[in-house]
Design a protein around this motif. Structure first.
Motif, mmCIF file in Angstrom:
data_model
loop_
_atom_site.group_PDB
_atom_site.id
_atom_site.type_symbol
_atom_site.label_atom_id
_atom_site.label_comp_id
_atom_site.label_asym_id
_atom_site.label_seq_id
_atom_site.Cartn_x
_atom_site.Cartn_y
_atom_site.Cartn_z
ATOM 1 N N VAL A 27 0.859 -1.183 0.000
ATOM 2 C CA VAL A 27 0.000 0.000 0.000
ATOM 3 C C VAL A 27 0.896 1.234 0.000
ATOM 4 O O VAL A 27 1.822 1.328 0.807
ATOM 5 C CB VAL A 27 -0.927 0.009 1.236
ATOM 6 C CG1 VAL A 27 -1.670 1.330 1.350
ATOM 7 C CG2 VAL A 27 -1.914 -1.157 1.158
ATOM 8 N N GLU A 28 0.618 2.177 -0.891
ATOM 9 C CA GLU A 28 1.451 3.360 -1.029
ATOM 10 C C GLU A 28 0.866 4.547 -0.270
ATOM 11 O O GLU A 28 -0.332 4.827 -0.342
ATOM 12 C CB GLU A 28 1.593 3.738 -2.508
ATOM 13 C CG GLU A 28 2.510 4.942 -2.734
ATOM 14 C CD GLU A 28 2.569 5.351 -4.195
ATOM 15 O OE1 GLU A 28 3.664 5.276 -4.791
ATOM 16 O OE2 GLU A 28 1.514 5.745 -4.749
ATOM 17 N N LEU A 29 1.757 5.226 0.455
ATOM 18 C CA LEU A 29 1.423 6.469 1.151
ATOM 19 C C LEU A 29 2.374 7.547 0.632
ATOM 20 O O LEU A 29 3.582 7.354 0.622
ATOM 21 C CB LEU A 29 1.612 6.288 2.659
ATOM 22 C CG LEU A 29 0.872 7.248 3.593
ATOM 23 C CD1 LEU A 29 -0.624 6.931 3.570
ATOM 24 C CD2 LEU A 29 1.390 7.106 5.027
ATOM 25 N N LYS A 33 -0.620 10.514 2.784
ATOM 26 C CA LYS A 33 -1.941 10.324 2.207
ATOM 27 C C LYS A 33 -1.943 9.051 1.361
ATOM 28 O O LYS A 33 -1.031 8.833 0.564
ATOM 29 C CB LYS A 33 -2.342 11.522 1.339
ATOM 30 C CG LYS A 33 -2.533 12.813 2.130
ATOM 31 C CD LYS A 33 -2.921 13.963 1.212
ATOM 32 C CE LYS A 33 -3.082 15.266 1.990
ATOM 33 N NZ LYS A 33 -3.433 16.409 1.104
ATOM 34 N N LEU A 34 -2.965 8.222 1.529
ATOM 35 C CA LEU A 34 -3.099 7.020 0.715
ATOM 36 C C LEU A 34 -3.356 7.415 -0.730
ATOM 37 O O LEU A 34 -4.213 8.261 -1.010
ATOM 38 C CB LEU A 34 -4.245 6.151 1.239
ATOM 39 C CG LEU A 34 -4.031 5.538 2.621
ATOM 40 C CD1 LEU A 34 -5.336 4.921 3.137
ATOM 41 C CD2 LEU A 34 -2.941 4.489 2.585
ATOM 42 N N THR A 35 -2.624 6.802 -1.649
ATOM 43 C CA THR A 35 -2.750 7.170 -3.066
ATOM 44 C C THR A 35 -3.650 6.226 -3.846
ATOM 45 O O THR A 35 -4.108 6.576 -4.935
ATOM 46 C CB THR A 35 -1.367 7.172 -3.735
ATOM 47 O OG1 THR A 35 -0.861 5.818 -3.777
ATOM 48 C CG2 THR A 35 -0.393 8.066 -2.986
ATOM 49 N N ASN A 38 -1.729 0.721 -5.138
ATOM 50 C CA ASN A 38 -1.320 -0.459 -4.387
ATOM 51 C C ASN A 38 -0.824 -1.558 -5.321
ATOM 52 O O ASN A 38 -1.062 -1.518 -6.532
ATOM 53 C CB ASN A 38 -2.490 -0.978 -3.545
ATOM 54 C CG ASN A 38 -3.023 0.083 -2.587
ATOM 55 O OD1 ASN A 38 -2.290 0.996 -2.199
ATOM 56 N ND2 ASN A 38 -4.278 -0.027 -2.225
ATOM 57 N N GLU A 159 -2.946 -2.619 4.474
ATOM 58 C CA GLU A 159 -3.849 -1.476 4.623
ATOM 59 C C GLU A 159 -4.065 -1.145 6.093
ATOM 60 O O GLU A 159 -4.050 0.030 6.491
ATOM 61 C CB GLU A 159 -5.187 -1.785 3.940
ATOM 62 C CG GLU A 159 -5.100 -1.843 2.423
ATOM 63 C CD GLU A 159 -6.383 -2.356 1.782
ATOM 64 O OE1 GLU A 159 -7.207 -2.957 2.514
ATOM 65 O OE2 GLU A 159 -6.559 -2.164 0.567
ATOM 66 N N ALA A 162 -1.010 0.560 7.522
ATOM 67 C CA ALA A 162 -0.922 1.978 7.165
ATOM 68 C C ALA A 162 -1.747 2.819 8.134
ATOM 69 O O ALA A 162 -1.291 3.869 8.615
ATOM 70 C CB ALA A 162 -1.402 2.186 5.724
ATOM 71 N N ASP A 163 -2.962 2.359 8.454
ATOM 72 C CA ASP A 163 -3.803 3.083 9.412
ATOM 73 C C ASP A 163 -3.166 3.114 10.789
ATOM 74 O O ASP A 163 -3.181 4.142 11.478
ATOM 75 C CB ASP A 163 -5.181 2.420 9.502
ATOM 76 C CG ASP A 163 -6.097 2.803 8.351
ATOM 77 O OD1 ASP A 163 -5.822 3.825 7.703
ATOM 78 O OD2 ASP A 163 -7.078 2.085 8.106
#
Length: 237
Positions: A27-29, A33-35, A38, A159, A162-163
């Motif tokens: 997952v990319e940040l 911010k999540l983009t 993924n 995911e 990331a959170d």
């Protein structure tokens, strides 16, 4: 800053004894911010999963038979992670497996391609000493919804991680204000000069001092009496 949250699922616990990666989730940040950019692969490991591993991830050998082998996706994977900070929960496990997969393809080790690796398990142990710091435990503690996690899955876990990371590092950003113009390709960043502000000094209450002392006691136990703040207090006294 580009950050990639990464998780894997495997056929077992030992890459050195022949276990293989069967799933990779990324997952990319970007700038926290999540983009949505993924990356997710199921992989044919060319061997069966151990029964204990199968109970954890539920990915059957039959399901993986027609999936690509790692060598077929390695270029895409390396291009995706190149130059990023990679964030993993219990990084030595995943990195050990990825290193073995890269070695089988005659490629350099994983760290060759990335800007750095951050282990959120190490971070959590420092933030919450003496407590359970599994991904599920951190989700509960930081109020991250993991109700959909009945089985382990690499993309879902990435995911959730990331959170969790965003919650763990909240408040640690630089004091910068990003001003975005209507032109999405034009951004300016302004530094906030705090020298003219008179910041109030809030004295801790007796209850807060007592709670602080309890935390230092826990840190003393987990660090073998090496708590820096406690040592400073003793030297002043």
């Amino acid at each position: 800053m580009r950050q990639i949250f990464l998780d894997t699922e495997t056929t077992g616990l030992s890459a050195e004894n022949g276990d293989r990666v069967i799933e990779i989730g990324c997952v990319e940040l970007l700038h926290r911010k999540l983009t949505g950019n993924n990356l997710h692969f199921y992989l044919n490991p060319e061997r069966d999963s151990h029964e204990d591993a199968l109970r954890v991830h539920g990915i059957t050998n039959e399901f993986l038979k027609d999936k690509p082998k790692f060598g077929e996706v390695v270029d895409q994977f390396l291009e995706y992670i190149e130059g990023a900070e990679v964030i993993i929960h219990n990084a030595p496990f995943d990195i050990g497996f990825l290193n073995k997969e890269l070695e089988l393809q005659g490629r350099p080790r994983f760290t060759t391609f990335v800007d750095g690796i951050t282990d959120t398990l190490v971070m959590a142990k420092e933030m919450f000493p003496g407590k359970r710091n599994s991904l599920d435990s951190l989700c509960d503690r930081l109020e991250v919804d993991n109700s959909g996690r009945t089985l382990h899955g690499a993309l879902l876990d990435a995911e959730l991680l990331a959170d969790v990371y965003i919650n763990m590092t909240r408040g640690q950003d630089a004091l910068l204000m990003e001003v975005e113009s209507n032109d999405e390709q034009s951004r300016t960043t302004e530094r906030v000069d705090l020298s003219s502000y008179q910041l109030p000094v809030i004295v801790a209450t007796e209850q807060e001092m007592s709670q602080h002392d309890d935390v230092l006691t826990q840190l003393d136990k987990s660090s073998g009496g090496k708590t820096v703040w406690r040592n400073l207090q003793n030297s002043v006294a």
